[in-house]
Design an enzyme around this catalytic site. Structure first.
Site, PDB file in Angstrom:
ATOM      1  CG  HIS A   1      -1.322  -1.356   6.657  1.00  0.00           C
ATOM      2  ND1 HIS A   1      -1.993  -0.241   6.224  1.00  0.00           N
ATOM      3  CD2 HIS A   1      -1.449  -2.266   5.662  1.00  0.00           C
ATOM      4  CE1 HIS A   1      -2.523  -0.483   5.022  1.00  0.00           C
ATOM      5  NE2 HIS A   1      -2.202  -1.714   4.655  1.00  0.00           N
ATOM      6  CB  THR A   2       4.504  -2.288  11.032  1.00  0.00           C
ATOM      7  OG1 THR A   2       5.244  -2.672   9.870  1.00  0.00           O
ATOM      8  CG2 THR A   2       3.820  -3.507  11.628  1.00  0.00           C
TER       9      THR A   2
ATOM     10  N   GLY B   1       1.172  -2.272 -10.838  1.00  0.00           N
ATOM     11  CA  GLY B   1       0.016  -2.981 -10.293  1.00  0.00           C
ATOM     12  C   GLY B   1       0.312  -4.397  -9.831  1.00  0.00           C
TER      13      GLY B   1
ATOM     14  CB  SER C   1       4.882   4.739  -7.622  1.00  0.00           C
ATOM     15  OG  SER C   1       4.601   4.189  -6.376  1.00  0.00           O
TER      16      SER C   1
ATOM     17  CD  GLU D   1       3.893   6.834  -3.791  1.00  0.00           C
ATOM     18  OE1 GLU D   1       4.855   6.858  -4.570  1.00  0.00           O
ATOM     19  OE2 GLU D   1       2.840   6.227  -4.041  1.00  0.00           O
TER      20      GLU D   1
ATOM     21  CG  ASP E   1       6.141   1.189  -0.805  1.00  0.00           C
ATOM     22  OD1 ASP E   1       6.129   0.143  -0.125  1.00  0.00           O
ATOM     23  OD2 ASP E   1       5.106   1.772  -1.163  1.00  0.00           O
TER      24      ASP E   1
ATOM     25  CE1 TYR F   1      -1.090   1.808   2.988  1.00  0.00           C
ATOM     26  CE2 TYR F   1      -1.356   4.126   3.544  1.00  0.00           C
ATOM     27  CZ  TYR F   1      -0.585   2.986   3.525  1.00  0.00           C
ATOM     28  OH  TYR F   1       0.683   3.018   4.051  1.00  0.00           O
TER      29      TYR F   1
HETATM   30  C1  GLA Z   1       1.862   0.305   0.921  1.00  0.00           C
HETATM   31  C2  GLA Z   1       2.507   1.587   1.439  1.00  0.00           C
HETATM   32  C3  GLA Z   1       3.577   1.262   2.483  1.00  0.00           C
HETATM   33  C4  GLA Z   1       3.032   0.348   3.579  1.00  0.00           C
HETATM   34  C5  GLA Z   1       2.302  -0.849   2.964  1.00  0.00           C
HETATM   35  C6  GLA Z   1       1.590  -1.689   3.993  1.00  0.00           C
HETATM   36  O1  GLA Z   1       2.811  -0.465   0.201  1.00  0.00           O
HETATM   37  O2  GLA Z   1       3.069   2.313   0.382  1.00  0.00           O
HETATM   38  O3  GLA Z   1       4.073   2.458   3.042  1.00  0.00           O
HETATM   39  O4  GLA Z   1       2.198   1.051   4.461  1.00  0.00           O
HETATM   40  O5  GLA Z   1       1.339  -0.445   1.993  1.00  0.00           O
HETATM   41  O6  GLA Z   1       2.489  -2.240   4.878  1.00  0.00           O
END
Ligand code: GLA
Length: 384
Positions: free
Chosen positions: A33-34, A121, A127, A159, A171, A220
């Protein structure tokens, strides 16, 4: 030799494709989550690919098919596809819509076929791979090519808009910039993307918990909001900061009283996690895999205790893996609230070793977790 996606395309549409693209799944190596907090993150593109084959049509018809869905999804033209998109075709159509806004459009209709080795999943971000491979194929149809960073940014926007999750650039950045044997290092404050030497003589493993919180998207988004709240409150005291990660751990401690407890804990995770990514880059350069493994585990327990995006099953997998021979470290990977754990393992860590971990998990939860070992692979690109 034609690939499986080319054969499938030809069987479906009665002629060979003209362009083929592919994009890999990704593993979040460290940096939880950085990304949407302006921090750093390390990821690995893995050797599981999604492939898209396309060919232009002489009429305006737009047709989508995939190996998993026997039915062709057909539209009279691109505009009606964009107006009526639903289900899995939303991913390529989201990209098509954003490309059109940039003036990048296939001239006429097209046929489109997708195959994927990336299990949905499994925490590998199928995605993002779908968006990138679609973008590359549509760019080819339009006779234009975006540069890699523009493509990654566009796919992330797709996305955000299609799935509606306020995710960061991780991602798409990793799937877009992957290189065999190297990790993708993203500085999300400037969206600078480079690769660094990956951990040598190792393999990455994914263990799926088989659990997913049914509110995962809204949780999230809630974490994202809590991080914004932390930033806003800390900015009052430290006006220079541009991102949450600009606050030092000492400054955060000094400001603890300014923040509600939960918000303080979220900020603590993000600020320390960002530093763990930087430390991982240093240790990888020195080949200190034991040290990297310790950081991976520290990352997990910070997610679990401070960011509260783990679940008991993920904690159990990390504990079991940490106690196994041949495992440097393990952590939840991706958004959390269920999903998968990744482990950095020696080359000799085998299927039997993974099965032993899975058996212990199954004995506790009455569920056989799926697992797979993967190599670090190249990023998205044109194949044909
Ligand atoms: C998901 C989100 C990413 C990122 C991670 C956590 O994969 O798509 O952008 O925030 O969670 O690091």
């Amino acid at each position: 030799m034609s690939s499986a996606v080319e054969t499938a395309f030809e069987q479906q549409f009665g002629r060979p494709p003209v362009f083929v693209s592919k994009a890999p799944g990704r593993i979040e190596f460290i940096g939880n989550h950085t990304d949407y907090n302006g921090g750093e993150v390390l990821g690995a593109a893995v050797d599981r690919f999604l492939r898209v084959a396309v060919a232009p049509r002489e009429d305006s018809k737009v047709q989508f098919a995939s190996e998993g869905n026997p039915e062709v999804v057909a539209f009279a033209d691109a505009q009606s596809a964009l107006d009526r998109a639903s289900g899995w075709v939303k991913y390529p159509l989201g990209v098509l819509a954003l490309l059109a806004r940039e003036g990048i459009q296939p001239q006429d209709g097209f046929d489109f076929f997708v195959t994927s080795e990336i299990p949905a999943g499994a925490g590998l971000s199928s995605s993002a791979a779908f968006e990138l491979a679609s973008s590359i194929a549509f760019e080819a149809l339009a006779g234009k090519e975006l540069d890699r960073l523009e493509r990654v940014r566009l796919c992330r926007r797709a996305e955000n808009e299609v799935v509606g999750v306020p995710c960061g650039i991780l991602d798409q950045g990793v799937s877009g910039f992957g290189e065999a044997g190297r990790l993708v290092h993203i500085d999300c404050s400037s969206e600078t993307i480079e690769t660094v030497e990956g951990p040598e003589h190792t393999r990455l493993w994914i263990f799926e918990s088989g659990k997913k919180h049914n509110l995962v998207d809204s949780m999230y988004a809630e974490r994202n909001r809590e991080c914004c709240e932390a930033f806003d409150l800390l900015k009052k005291r430290y006006q220079r900061i541009q991102f949450l990660v600009d606050v030092t751990p000492e400054e955060l401690m000094a400001a603890q009283g300014d923040l509600p407890e939960k918000v303080f804990l979220r900020a603590r995770h993000i600020i320390e996690e960002h530093l763990r990514v930087q430390e991982s880059v240093r240790l990888l350069a020195k080949g200190d895999l034991k040290g990297v493994g310790e950081l991976l585990c520290a990352s997990h327990w910070s997610s679990s205790r401070y960011f509260e995006n783990s679940i008991e099953e993920l904690d159990t997998l990390v504990e079991l893996l940490s106690a196994s021979n041949g495992v440097y470290g393990a952590r939840l990977t991706g958004g959390g609230f269920g999903g998968a754990v990744m482990a950095l393992c020696t080359e000799s860590f085998s299927d039997e070793d993974a099965k032993a971990v899975a058996d212990q998990y199954a004995a506790k939860y009455d569920h056989d977790p799926r697992f797979r070992g993967m190599a670090i692979a190249e990023g998205a690109g044109r194949v044909l």
